[in-house]
Design a protein around this motif. Sequence first.
Motif, PDB file in Angstrom:
ATOM      1  N   ASP A 151       0.809  -1.225   0.000  1.00  0.00           N
ATOM      2  CA  ASP A 151       0.000   0.000   0.000  1.00  0.00           C
ATOM      3  C   ASP A 151       0.843   1.276   0.000  1.00  0.00           C
ATOM      4  O   ASP A 151       0.306   2.369  -0.165  1.00  0.00           O
ATOM      5  N   ILE A 152       2.141   1.152   0.182  1.00  0.00           N
ATOM      6  CA  ILE A 152       2.995   2.332   0.334  1.00  0.00           C
ATOM      7  C   ILE A 152       3.011   3.190  -0.926  1.00  0.00           C
ATOM      8  O   ILE A 152       2.916   4.418  -0.845  1.00  0.00           O
ATOM      9  N   ALA A 153       3.116   2.594  -2.086  1.00  0.00           N
ATOM     10  CA  ALA A 153       3.138   3.376  -3.334  1.00  0.00           C
ATOM     11  C   ALA A 153       1.851   4.188  -3.480  1.00  0.00           C
ATOM     12  O   ALA A 153       1.898   5.378  -3.832  1.00  0.00           O
ATOM     13  N   GLU A 154       0.711   3.573  -3.193  1.00  0.00           N
ATOM     14  CA  GLU A 154      -0.570   4.280  -3.294  1.00  0.00           C
ATOM     15  C   GLU A 154      -0.659   5.393  -2.242  1.00  0.00           C
ATOM     16  O   GLU A 154      -1.151   6.489  -2.529  1.00  0.00           O
ATOM     17  N   LEU A 155      -0.171   5.135  -1.052  1.00  0.00           N
ATOM     18  CA  LEU A 155      -0.168   6.149  -0.003  1.00  0.00           C
ATOM     19  C   LEU A 155       0.657   7.363  -0.430  1.00  0.00           C
ATOM     20  O   LEU A 155       0.238   8.510  -0.251  1.00  0.00           O
ATOM     21  N   LEU A 156       1.820   7.122  -1.025  1.00  0.00           N
ATOM     22  CA  LEU A 156       2.657   8.230  -1.488  1.00  0.00           C
ATOM     23  C   LEU A 156       2.004   8.968  -2.656  1.00  0.00           C
ATOM     24  O   LEU A 156       2.136  10.190  -2.768  1.00  0.00           O
ATOM     25  N   GLU A 157       1.288   8.256  -3.510  1.00  0.00           N
ATOM     26  CA  GLU A 157       0.527   8.923  -4.574  1.00  0.00           C
ATOM     27  C   GLU A 157      -0.517   9.865  -3.971  1.00  0.00           C
ATOM     28  O   GLU A 157      -0.738  10.965  -4.482  1.00  0.00           O
ATOM     29  N   HIS A 158      -1.143   9.438  -2.881  1.00  0.00           N
ATOM     30  CA  HIS A 158      -2.109  10.296  -2.188  1.00  0.00           C
ATOM     31  C   HIS A 158      -1.429  11.558  -1.646  1.00  0.00           C
ATOM     32  O   HIS A 158      -2.008  12.639  -1.683  1.00  0.00           O
ATOM     33  N   THR A 159      -0.205  11.405  -1.140  1.00  0.00           N
ATOM     34  CA  THR A 159       0.487  12.598  -0.617  1.00  0.00           C
ATOM     35  C   THR A 159       0.815  13.563  -1.746  1.00  0.00           C
ATOM     36  O   THR A 159       0.675  14.779  -1.576  1.00  0.00           O
TER      37      THR A 159
END
Length: 173
Positions: A151-159
């Motif tokens: 989920d980290i890549a998606e979380l960073l996309e959200h940031t």
Amino acid sequence: MFDPTIYENLKVVFEGAVYDLDLDGHIVVTHRSDLIDLATMSRTYAVRYRLKDGRCTAEVRLSAGLVDLAGEKLEWRNALPGCKLEIVFALTLRNPEAACRNIDDIMRQVWDANPSIVQTLSYRYGEDGACCRNEIVVAFDRKIGEGQIDDIAELLEHTVRTLRLLEPYNTEE
């Protein structure tokens, strides 16, 4: 043989993913810290970045305490080791009353209702308060572990998306 902890594994993945975004030209990393507090035996990793031409910042903060480390290493039966995750956005505002309402809508649109979102305003004494610093903390209500690595890549996309949406509100020169 050294067996990395949950914290160490997550830190490496976060760091790699953030620096990949930097290398791809999407963001610029402006600060990084990797701290061990010997008084509490806690660890905190933070990396701060902004859009390439932006002034708003996002900081990913990953932390773990002694109970998490001990529970994991000593394999305590009822231990639920993991890490606390917070994302902190910072920008300078004019007309904070109206801007904060709009920012709250933006944050809820991007982050849904899952994390808690708190805006904290501050300004220098002696100034009129029309221009202030807004720190927006996105805090997740549960620990994360290695099961959330994907989920980290998606979380960073959200940031990155959040930074794009916040940038028009930033009045910092």
